[in-house]
Design a protein around this motif. Structure first.
Motif, short mmCIF file in Angstrom:
data_model
loop_
_atom_site.label_atom_id
_atom_site.label_comp_id
_atom_site.label_asym_id
_atom_site.label_seq_id
_atom_site.Cartn_x
_atom_site.Cartn_y
_atom_site.Cartn_z
N CYS A 51 0.57 -1.13 -0.49
CA CYS A 51 0.36 0.23 0.21
C CYS A 51 1.03 1.22 -0.11
O CYS A 51 2.17 1.30 0.50
CB CYS A 51 -1.43 0.03 1.52
N SER A 52 0.33 2.39 -0.59
CA SER A 52 0.97 3.97 -0.83
C SER A 52 0.81 4.39 0.88
O SER A 52 -0.14 4.19 1.56
CB SER A 52 0.77 4.85 -1.80
N MET A 84 -4.18 3.96 -2.91
CA MET A 84 -3.05 3.29 -4.09
C MET A 84 -2.16 2.47 -3.52
O MET A 84 -2.12 2.17 -2.72
CB MET A 84 -1.38 4.18 -4.85
N ILE A 85 -2.21 1.57 -4.70
CA ILE A 85 -1.77 -0.39 -4.21
C ILE A 85 -0.48 -0.19 -5.69
O ILE A 85 -0.99 -0.14 -6.72
CB ILE A 85 -2.71 -1.09 -3.94
N GLN A 86 0.54 -0.75 -4.92
CA GLN A 86 1.67 -1.59 -5.26
C GLN A 86 1.55 -2.88 -6.29
O GLN A 86 1.94 -3.49 -4.01
CB GLN A 86 2.91 -0.53 -5.54
N THR A 119 2.94 -6.65 -7.34
CA THR A 119 4.52 -7.11 -8.16
C THR A 119 4.50 -8.60 -8.29
O THR A 119 4.04 -9.01 -7.39
CB THR A 119 5.44 -6.64 -7.93
N ASN A 132 5.30 -2.61 -16.78
CA ASN A 132 4.39 -2.24 -16.24
C ASN A 132 3.76 -1.13 -15.85
O ASN A 132 3.38 -0.89 -17.41
CB ASN A 132 5.34 -0.57 -15.18
N SER A 170 0.15 1.70 -14.38
CA SER A 170 0.04 2.21 -14.41
C SER A 170 -2.27 2.09 -14.38
O SER A 170 -2.59 2.03 -15.23
CB SER A 170 -0.17 3.34 -13.75
N ILE A 214 -3.75 1.44 -9.17
CA ILE A 214 -3.35 0.19 -9.12
C ILE A 214 -2.07 0.57 -9.51
O ILE A 214 -1.97 0.80 -11.06
CB ILE A 214 -4.19 -0.97 -9.27
N ASN A 215 -0.75 0.27 -9.56
CA ASN A 215 0.63 0.20 -10.59
C ASN A 215 0.73 -1.31 -9.86
O ASN A 215 1.54 -2.00 -9.19
CB ASN A 215 1.51 1.36 -9.40
N LEU A 216 1.25 -1.92 -10.92
CA LEU A 216 1.33 -3.19 -11.72
C LEU A 216 2.03 -3.75 -11.92
O LEU A 216 2.75 -2.83 -13.40
CB LEU A 216 -0.15 -3.76 -12.56
N ALA A 217 3.37 -4.41 -11.77
CA ALA A 217 4.16 -4.42 -12.29
C ALA A 217 4.84 -6.27 -12.57
O ALA A 217 4.22 -7.32 -11.60
CB ALA A 217 5.22 -4.02 -11.16
#
Length: 436
Positions: A221-222, A234-236, A238, A320, A322, A346-349
């Protein structure tokens, strides 16, 4: 003889009347006058009050709480007795009597009565959406609307004065109907992204496989999380390419995060009239190292009933991206309503995972004559792939990696040079002249 007279409308009181009767007396040969006096009393009769609304229909917007509405001088004009006569009439305006009689009934007190408040909607409470209404003697209207209520209420109003009903008078006005319409305004839907959802892998509708299978995944989590770290904006996320470490499921894998979205509601205020609205999550591409969402993901959905997030990764894709997450209801935007809310980012890597190279060998028998010198065999190795083939048959790692062949032989003493297998599949070697 008949005696006729006409009174001023609305007038009452006592008046002395004298009648002078003149005639010619033949015997006296002269005019004789006879004066007769009498008293005329006109009894007061109460005239019912009358009034008008500024408008017969009030339109307001729904509120999320009880609201007191005030409309000054909503009733105007107000007549306690007879309405004034126009200027063109014989009695312009409405004067008082010669002895101060209250011909216009100005000294009376008037009270407005709200007799009923009824809804026009079947099955609703009789007063819905108006809780109560009041009109003071000056004609100021005050009413209270229920929280979350929308609809139309019919309000019946009468005026009463204190002039009584003696001599067949009337102290009650005609009934007048006022409509109060409360327009529905759609509240924006709401949901939260969970900072720490439970994680599991599923393939389409198959049974879930737990993280014990060795999946490489991180969920962060951000700093925009709530103070209790229960939700965030906002969630990262990976994950490894092709969901490396997961069971072998064929062309693609789907990552499922149960209860990724929490506290899903059609109304941010909890409006009971919106609880049956249909909800849908929309996940849209914002930016990233890929040109569009489908390059990285076959599917990206959030179930509006359970809050479960499902990502289906595109085979052999990495990069990556967003993603905007919005929630939409079907309540519309009439009257300034809001039917969409931004839920989070959601930032998806998807991290690349090196796939093993492959090739076909060998394209020809490895037989040479003794003393034949240096040999160069083209296409000894064919179909050289640096990674895996995608669904179009292309090498997924062709542009990113170099291939080196390692050749081992069981009798290296036989060779003066090599053997060496080059990256393009060409084999080169030279045996000793004495080798056999």
């Amino acid at each position: 003889a008949d005696f006729e007279f006409e009174t001023t409308p609305g007038a009452f009181g006592n008046v002395q009347i004298g009648i002078n009767n003149s005639y010619f007396d033949i015997s006296l040969q002269s005019v004789v006058s006879v004066l007769a006096n009498f008293s005329l009393e006109i009894l007061p009769v109460n005239v019912p009050p009358s009034f008008s609304f500024n408008k017969s229909r009030i339109t307001i917007l729904k509120s999320v709480r009880e609201v007191v509405h005030f409309f000054p001088y909503f009733i105007f004009p107000i007549y306690k007795g007879p309405a004034p006569y126009p200027v063109s009439s014989p009695w312009p305006g409405y004067p008082r009597g010669p002895r101060g009689e209250d011909w216009p009934e100005d000294y009376q007190n008037i009270t407005f009565m709200v007799l009923s408040i009824r809804s026009t909607l079947p099955g609703m409470l009789s007063s819905w959406p108006v809780k109560e209404a009041h009109i003071d003697a000056d004609g100021n209207l005050t009413f209270v609307t229920f929280a979350f209520a929308a609809g139309t209420a019919n309000v019946s109003v009468q005026a009463r004065d204190d002039g009584g009903v003696e001599n067949n008078g009337s102290d009650v006005s005609e009934m007048r109907l006022l409509q109060i319409e409360v327009l529905n305004v759609n509240d924006r839907p709401v949901a939260l992204l969970s900072c720490y959802p439970s994680l599991e892998l599923v393939r389409n509708s198959t049974n879930a496989s737990s993280l014990s299978q060795g999946i490489e995944l991180s969920l962060i989590c951000s700093s925009s999380c709530d103070s209790d770290n229960s939700s965030c904006r906002m969630i990262q996320l990976t994950v490894l390419e092709n969901c490396a470490g997961c069971p072998s499921w064929g062309a693609s894998s789907c990552l499922r995060l149960p209860r990724f979205a929490l506290s899903i509601s059609p109304s941010v205020y909890g409006s009971p009239d919106e609880r049956d609205q249909a909800l849908s999550f929309h996940i849209t591409y914002v930016t990233g190292t890929v040109n569009n969402l489908s390059t990285l993901l076959n599917t990206a959905t959030i179930n509006a009933s359970t809050g479960d997030l499902i990502f289906c990764l595109t085979e052999d894709a990495h990069g990556n991206v967003s993603l905007n997450v919005t929630l939409v209801d079907d309540g519309g935007t009439d009257n300034g309503g809001i039917n969409v809310s931004f839920i989070g980012l959601i930032n998806l890597a998807v991290l690349p995972v090196n796939q093993p190279p492959s090739f076909n060998c060998c394209s020809r028998p490895a037989n040479v004559w003794r003393g034949s010198g240096r040999q160069l065999w083209h296409y000894f190795a064919t179909n050289i792939m640096k990674g895996e083939r995608d669904k179009w048959g292309r090498d997924t790692e062709a542009a990113e990696q170099n291939v080196t062949f390692v050749v081992t032989v069981d009798h290296p003493e036989l060779f003066n040079f090599g053997p060496v297998l080059y990256a393009n599949g060409t084999l080169e070697f030279q045996a000793h002249d004495w080798a056999a």
